[in-house]
Design an enzyme around this catalytic site. Sequence first.
Site, short mmCIF file in Angstrom:
data_model
loop_
_atom_site.label_atom_id
_atom_site.label_comp_id
_atom_site.label_asym_id
_atom_site.label_seq_id
_atom_site.Cartn_x
_atom_site.Cartn_y
_atom_site.Cartn_z
N LYS A 1 -11.85 3.93 11.29
CA LYS A 1 -11.61 2.68 10.59
C LYS A 1 -11.86 1.13 11.20
O LYS A 1 -12.45 0.47 10.51
CB LYS A 1 -10.08 2.71 10.39
CG LYS A 1 -9.40 1.55 9.70
CD LYS A 1 -9.76 1.58 8.49
CE LYS A 1 -9.15 0.48 7.41
NZ LYS A 1 -7.70 0.40 7.29
N MET B 1 0.74 -1.21 -0.10
CA MET B 1 0.08 0.04 0.01
C MET B 1 0.91 1.19 0.13
O MET B 1 0.66 2.25 -0.71
CB MET B 1 -0.92 0.05 1.08
CG MET B 1 -2.05 -1.14 1.10
SD MET B 1 -3.38 -0.84 0.13
CE MET B 1 -4.19 0.37 0.83
N LYS C 1 -38.80 -15.55 14.49
CA LYS C 1 -39.69 -16.71 13.97
C LYS C 1 -38.71 -16.76 12.46
O LYS C 1 -38.53 -18.04 12.24
CB LYS C 1 -41.06 -16.46 13.64
CG LYS C 1 -41.89 -17.50 13.10
CD LYS C 1 -43.08 -17.16 12.50
CE LYS C 1 -42.90 -16.43 11.13
NZ LYS C 1 -44.07 -16.09 10.37
N ARG D 1 -10.49 0.97 1.51
CA ARG D 1 -10.36 0.56 0.28
C ARG D 1 -9.20 -0.34 -0.17
O ARG D 1 -8.73 -0.95 0.74
CB ARG D 1 -10.71 1.72 -0.85
CG ARG D 1 -11.89 2.47 -0.50
CD ARG D 1 -12.24 3.56 -1.43
NE ARG D 1 -13.53 4.24 -0.96
CZ ARG D 1 -13.72 5.64 -1.12
NH1 ARG D 1 -12.84 6.33 -1.92
NH2 ARG D 1 -15.01 5.88 -0.73
N ASP E 1 12.74 2.53 4.43
CA ASP E 1 12.02 1.09 4.71
C ASP E 1 13.10 0.01 4.57
O ASP E 1 13.37 -0.34 3.48
CB ASP E 1 11.04 0.78 3.73
CG ASP E 1 10.05 -0.32 4.01
OD1 ASP E 1 10.61 -1.18 4.81
OD2 ASP E 1 9.05 -0.56 3.50
N THR F 1 -3.17 1.00 10.08
CA THR F 1 -4.53 0.51 11.01
C THR F 1 -3.93 0.05 12.16
O THR F 1 -3.42 -1.18 12.35
CB THR F 1 -5.31 -0.48 9.95
OG1 THR F 1 -5.76 0.32 8.96
CG2 THR F 1 -6.49 -0.71 10.86
N TYR G 1 -15.18 -3.31 11.16
CA TYR G 1 -15.87 -4.26 12.11
C TYR G 1 -17.30 -4.80 11.24
O TYR G 1 -17.51 -5.78 11.07
CB TYR G 1 -16.39 -3.67 13.40
CG TYR G 1 -17.30 -4.84 14.07
CD1 TYR G 1 -16.87 -6.04 14.58
CD2 TYR G 1 -18.70 -4.38 14.11
CE1 TYR G 1 -17.98 -6.74 15.35
CE2 TYR G 1 -19.71 -4.96 14.73
CZ TYR G 1 -19.20 -6.15 15.27
OH TYR G 1 -20.17 -6.99 15.85
#
Length: 295
Positions: A173, A12, A242, A125, A31, A98, A178
């Site tokens: 988020k 991402m 029912k 997304r 990174d 996240t 959820y």
Amino acid sequence: MKDIGFIGVGTMGCPMASNILRNNYNLSFYDPYVSEENKKKLFDLGAIEKSSIADLCIKNEIIISMLPNGNDVEEISLGKDSIINQSNKELIFIDMSTILPSDSIYINKKLNEKNIEMYDAPVGRLVSNAIDGTLLIMVGGNKNNYSKIEKILNCMGSDVIYCGKAGSGSTMKIINNYMSIVSNIVTAETLSLVDKSGINRELAIKLMSSTAAGKGHMNLTYPAKVFKNDVGPGFKNLLALKDLKLAINHAEKEGIDLVSGKGVLKTYEAAVEGKYKDLDWTAMFNYIKEINNLD
């Protein structure tokens, strides 16, 4: 603000960083696990690789992170070689990972103590949306300085929503996911039952798309009833119970185990034992709040 640092240029993060570069910002990245393929993509767009977080923070005005979990975010923001320990205290830090809202709030508080502004801005997304710059971005943090980062976020997302104070982006988020993740199983069970019962799937989808099943309670039943404080019986909980039992019974005969439905069954059974028996099925919103002491 034209100088951006980016931490985490994986699946991402790489396309997100690429879209920042395409909008004429200067971008350097850090990174240690970056793939050669992603490195080349960023180099081709003019990015510069840094060997440490310290190097990344020297001249950049904004640092963005896109990492797998809360521990990673805490390490790059509060660890030994981290954002909080650099000499440049004019930074704005945007975490787009996240993670738990409580982690976002904790990190924000610690950075604020060093006069470093932080925003939590997780994305929604798919990878394809990261590539074409149409992510949903949910932002939490100090609204007074939000305008300083909004243009940069717009490089990566078509829908950038300010959600409130620190932690609000992460909270929104998690709540959104959820519902999506749980309803995914309900959808899978429903369509499995459609297939096994011999009902044409396209017909079933078209039909259910015209009811609360497809339109969703948030869009259809809740605004019409419980959000207006009207829980008079349109479709009674007793009848919902029912019908749920009928669906579970039918599924068992077809060899389908409706695990989600069986879990929900217990909630309906408990509700109809009391005052919710003859109320509208949207009153289950009030029931859930009641049993969680939210009223």
